[in-house]
Design an enzyme around this catalytic site. Structure first.
Site, PDB file in Angstrom:
ATOM      1  NE  ARG A  50      -0.951   4.513 -12.517  1.00 31.81           N
ATOM      2  CZ  ARG A  50      -0.333   3.354 -12.363  1.00 31.81           C
ATOM      3  NH1 ARG A  50      -0.949   2.221 -12.653  1.00 31.81           N
ATOM      4  NH2 ARG A  50       0.908   3.296 -11.928  1.00 31.81           N
ATOM      5  CE  LYS A 149       1.299   3.554  -8.133  1.00 38.05           C
ATOM      6  NZ  LYS A 149       1.150   2.373  -7.288  1.00 38.05           N
ATOM      7  CD  GLU A 182      -5.321  -3.907  -7.248  1.00 33.47           C
ATOM      8  OE1 GLU A 182      -4.485  -3.689  -8.142  1.00 33.47           O
ATOM      9  OE2 GLU A 182      -5.885  -2.993  -6.620  1.00 33.47           O
TER      10      GLU A 182
HETATM   11  N1  PXG Z   1      -2.096  -2.770  -8.062  1.00 32.96           N
HETATM   12  C1  PXG Z   1      -1.685  -2.020  -7.023  1.00 32.96           C
HETATM   13  C2  PXG Z   1      -2.559  -1.914  -5.825  1.00 32.96           C
HETATM   14  C3  PXG Z   1      -0.466  -1.333  -7.100  1.00 32.96           C
HETATM   15  O1  PXG Z   1      -0.057  -0.585  -6.070  1.00 32.96           O
HETATM   16  C4  PXG Z   1      -0.120  -2.272  -9.298  1.00 32.96           C
HETATM   17  C5  PXG Z   1      -1.355  -2.905  -9.178  1.00 32.96           C
HETATM   18  C6  PXG Z   1       0.641  -2.418 -10.568  1.00 32.96           C
HETATM   19  O2  PXG Z   1       0.552  -1.227 -11.335  1.00 32.96           O
HETATM   20  P1  PXG Z   1       1.719  -0.768 -12.315  1.00 32.96           P
HETATM   21  O3  PXG Z   1       1.215   0.483 -12.922  1.00 32.96           O
HETATM   22  O4  PXG Z   1       2.925  -0.546 -11.454  1.00 32.96           O
HETATM   23  O5  PXG Z   1       1.903  -1.845 -13.280  1.00 32.96           O
HETATM   24  C7  PXG Z   1       0.334  -1.460  -8.243  1.00 32.96           C
HETATM   25  C8  PXG Z   1       1.626  -0.722  -8.311  1.00 32.96           C
HETATM   26  C9  PXG Z   1       5.509  -1.816  -3.557  1.00 32.96           C
HETATM   27  C10 PXG Z   1       4.875  -0.975  -4.580  1.00 32.96           C
HETATM   28  O6  PXG Z   1       6.448  -1.327  -2.903  1.00 32.96           O
HETATM   29  C11 PXG Z   1       3.987  -1.499  -5.491  1.00 32.96           C
HETATM   30  C12 PXG Z   1       3.376  -0.665  -6.438  1.00 32.96           C
HETATM   31  C13 PXG Z   1       3.660   0.635  -6.447  1.00 32.96           C
HETATM   32  C14 PXG Z   1       4.555   1.147  -5.537  1.00 32.96           C
HETATM   33  C15 PXG Z   1       5.177   0.349  -4.599  1.00 32.96           C
HETATM   34  O7  PXG Z   1       5.081  -2.959  -3.365  1.00 32.96           O
HETATM   35  N2  PXG Z   1       2.497  -1.254  -7.305  1.00 32.96           N
END
Ligand code: PXG
Length: 288
Positions: A50, A149, A182
């Protein structure tokens, strides 16, 4: 704490990047948040894939192979004696001048922090979260694909601030068409009449690594699963709801916009999914 920074390990206090780095000046860069459980990095290859895809989308060419980045990541965990925790891997466009032009940034920077994260107070994993829908929409994919991301998280931060203004810890963000996209840092699932339903990734969400683990778990458990457009009404009237993310893991949601979801307590299917997730994180993964 030792931070991996551009090929070297440095003390946290010495881990500095330039004020001319475009990651700071413009949010020009990409990152991953990754978990390590008992010395196994969960789905490392998927995270690095990713990262490569996010970098490609913003035309940032990574000067390191996937194997090299995997090596840096494992070594950062070893250097910090981290067996259980959270890894933040960041690639910035690098140092440039005071103009947007990314082609004036010749060398990207990479840094890796191996630490801990606790997104929500522990009790919410058993009692469930009460969340709200916020006015800030998830950014339109035609402007900047939410599948990237990137280091620009202002869209999500605005929504997070609104959630707090409503007294909630997390928020549902709708896409530009008004369907559920989301949450600010998690993907969303509902359970309705025995079926798991999550918005398609094309509906303006990050393609979560945890989300894809849940898709595998649904198969393992023989739970029917559908990717479909969801409205707020669908979530209000769901039997169960939960959020997934690397930082959040799997967390039940028991209320949205003041409406109790199902019984108002974490659901039975959510519990089965969570149990399977907890098993998987201990067995799958790259051993550091
Ligand atoms: N949607 C968004 C917008 C994210 O940022 C996810 C979904 C979940 O993806 P993964 O691959 O982690 O299952 C994310 C990821 C925080 C924080 O501090 C949150 C994420 C990443 C970094 C920090 O809240 N979420």
């Amino acid at each position: 704490m030792k931070i991996f920074l551009d090929g070297k390990f440095v003390d946290a206090a010495e881990a500095r990047i330039s004020v001319f780095d475009h990651g700071l000046l413009y949010g020009d860069g990409v990152f991953e948040g990754i978990r390590i459980y008992q010395g196994n990095i969960f789905r490392l290859d998927e995270h690095l894939e990713r990262l490569e895809q996010s970098a490609k989308a913003i035309l940032l060419s990574l000067p390191w192979s996937r194997a090299e980045i995997a090596g840096f990541t494992c070594e950062t965990c070893r250097q910090n004696g981290l067996a259980d925790g959270y890894i933040r891997l960041v690639v910035t466009r690098g140092v440039g001048d005071l103009g947007l032009s990314p082609w004036l940034c010749p060398v990207p920077s990479i840094f890796i922090i191996a630490s801990k994260i606790a997104l929500y107070p522990a009790e919410h994993y058993t009692t469930g979260l009460a969340i709200v829908t916020v006015p800030t929409r998830r950014i339109n994919p035609a402007a900047l694909p939410p599948t990237v991301k990137s280091l620009n998280y202002l869209n999500n931060i605005m929504a997070k601030i609104e959630a707090r203004q409503f007294g909630a810890l997390e928020a549902i963000m709708l896409n530009d068409q008004g369907y559920v996209a989301e949450c600010t840092g998690d993907n969303i699932f509902i359970v309705y009449k025995g079926e798991l339903i999550t918005p398609a990734a094309s509906q303006g969400a990050l393609r979560g690594i945890t989300r894809s683990a849940i898709l595998d778990i649904a198969q393992e458990l023989g739970l029917p699963l559908r990717q479909a457009d969801l409205t707020r009404y669908d979530v209000w009237n769901a039997d169960e709801c939960f959020l997934t993310g690397t930082a959040a893991e799997v967390i039940p949601v028991v209320k949205l916009d003041g409406r109790e979801i199902g019984t108002g307590r974490p659901g039975e299917i959510t519990a089965r999914v969570l149990a399977s997730f907890r098993r998987r994180v201990l067995t799958e993964g790259t051993r550091i």
